[in-house]
Design an enzyme around this catalytic site. Structure first.
Site, short mmCIF file in Angstrom:
data_model
loop_
_atom_site.label_atom_id
_atom_site.label_comp_id
_atom_site.label_asym_id
_atom_site.label_seq_id
_atom_site.Cartn_x
_atom_site.Cartn_y
_atom_site.Cartn_z
N GLY A 289 46.12 38.45 36.39
CA GLY A 289 47.14 39.42 37.03
C GLY A 289 46.72 39.49 38.38
O GLY A 289 45.93 39.02 39.06
N ARG A 290 47.33 40.62 39.08
CA ARG A 290 46.92 41.11 40.25
C ARG A 290 45.77 41.94 40.64
O ARG A 290 45.24 42.12 41.57
CB ARG A 290 48.22 41.81 41.06
N GLU B 199 42.35 40.91 42.54
CA GLU B 199 42.38 40.68 43.72
C GLU B 199 41.70 41.84 44.55
O GLU B 199 41.21 41.68 45.49
CB GLU B 199 43.75 40.29 44.49
N CYS C 140 43.51 33.46 33.98
CA CYS C 140 44.19 33.45 34.94
C CYS C 140 43.65 33.80 36.32
O CYS C 140 42.96 32.86 36.83
CB CYS C 140 45.49 34.64 34.59
N HIS C 141 44.11 34.93 37.01
CA HIS C 141 43.26 35.32 38.27
C HIS C 141 41.94 35.91 38.06
O HIS C 141 41.34 36.10 39.21
CB HIS C 141 44.22 36.12 38.94
N TYR D 144 44.32 30.22 36.79
CA TYR D 144 45.45 30.10 37.17
C TYR D 144 45.53 28.96 38.22
O TYR D 144 44.61 29.07 39.29
CB TYR D 144 46.29 31.31 37.51
#
Length: 196
Positions: free
Chosen positions: A88-89, A92, A118-119, A138
Site C-alpha cells: 500500500g502507500r 513510502e 506489494c510496496h 509490485y
C-alpha cells in the site's frame, strides 16, 4: 508450534495485505503483534483498498480502521520469530522511520523469516537488506528493489529467509510459502455436516 510474528503497518497500507495476513496467521495459531510508529496499542490505522480494473495503475478507495495491538517503542524485535511487511502507500513513509529500518535489519541479520508484499519491499530497500536477493514486488517498485541489489522475478518468490509477492492476488501462494518457511503444519480434513 505457535510463532511470535511482528507486522509493521501504517495509515493507508493496503487493506487486504494487512487484514488477510493478520487473520490468516492468527487463524493457524500464530500470535501477531501489529505496530506503527507514533501509534500506541489500541490506536488504529486507516487502510486503503487497491483494485485492479485495467487502468495503468490501481484504483484506491478507503478501507477499514485496523487496530494496532502493540506499541512500537515498547517492542523488541528479538522477541519475534518472523516479520510481515504489507504494501500500500504506508511503506513510502514508514521507511523514513529509523526504528522501522532497525527492526527490519534485525530480522535479516538473524536470518528470520520475512514476508513482504506489494510496496512493502520499499521498506526493505531503505533498510539496505536486499543486496543479492531474488525477489518480486509490485511492478512499479521493480526499479527500487533492483537498485537495492536484487534480481527481479515476476512471481511469488522464496529466497532464503525472504518471501515476496506482487500484490494481494498473490495471497494464496505467498501466504502458503510463508507458512512453509515458518514450519507451520496445518491439519486438514473433511468438514463434518450434521444431518437434520
Amino acid at each position: 508450534m505457535s510463532k511470535q510474528i511482528l507486522m509493521i503497518v501504517g495509515d493507508f497500507g493496503e487493506d487486504y495485505e494487512t487484514m488477510v495476513p493478520y487473520q490468516a496467521l492468527e487463524m493457524v495459531g500464530h500470535e501477531v503483534d501489529t505496530v506503527c510508529p507514533e501509534k500506541e496499542a489500541g490506536d488504529t490505522v486507516k487502510t486503503a483498498v487497491h483494485d485492479f480494473r485495467g487502468d495503468q495503475t490501481y484504483l484506491e478507495t478507503r478501507g477499514h480502521d485496523f487496530e494496532v495491538n502493540a506499541t512500537m517503542d515498547e517492542i523488541d524485535p528479538a522477541d519475534y520469530d518472523a516479520l510481515v511487511v504489507p504494501g500500500g502507500r504506508a511503506p513510502e513513509y514508514l521507511r523514513t522511520y529509523e526504528e522501522v529500518l532497525d527492526a527490519v535489519r534485525h530480522f535479516f541479520e538473524e536470518d528470520k523469516p520475512v514476508a513482504a508484499v506489494c510496496h512493502g519491499p520499499q521498506i526493505l530497500a531503505a533498510a539496505g537488506v536486499l543486496n543479492g536477493y531474488e525477489m518480486t514486488a509490485y511492478p512499479a517498485v521493480r526499479a527500487e528493489v533492483e537498485a537495492a541489489g536484487c534480481s527481479w522475478v515476476d512471481e511469488v518468490t522464496v529466497d532464503g529467509n525472504l518471501v515476496t509477492g506482487q500484490a494481494w492476488p498473490d495471497h494464496p501462494e505467498w501466504l502458503a510459502a510463508f507458512l512453509d518457511l515458518l514450519g507451520t503444519e496445518i491439519e486438514t480434513g473433511e468438514a463434518a455436516v450434521a444431518d437434520d
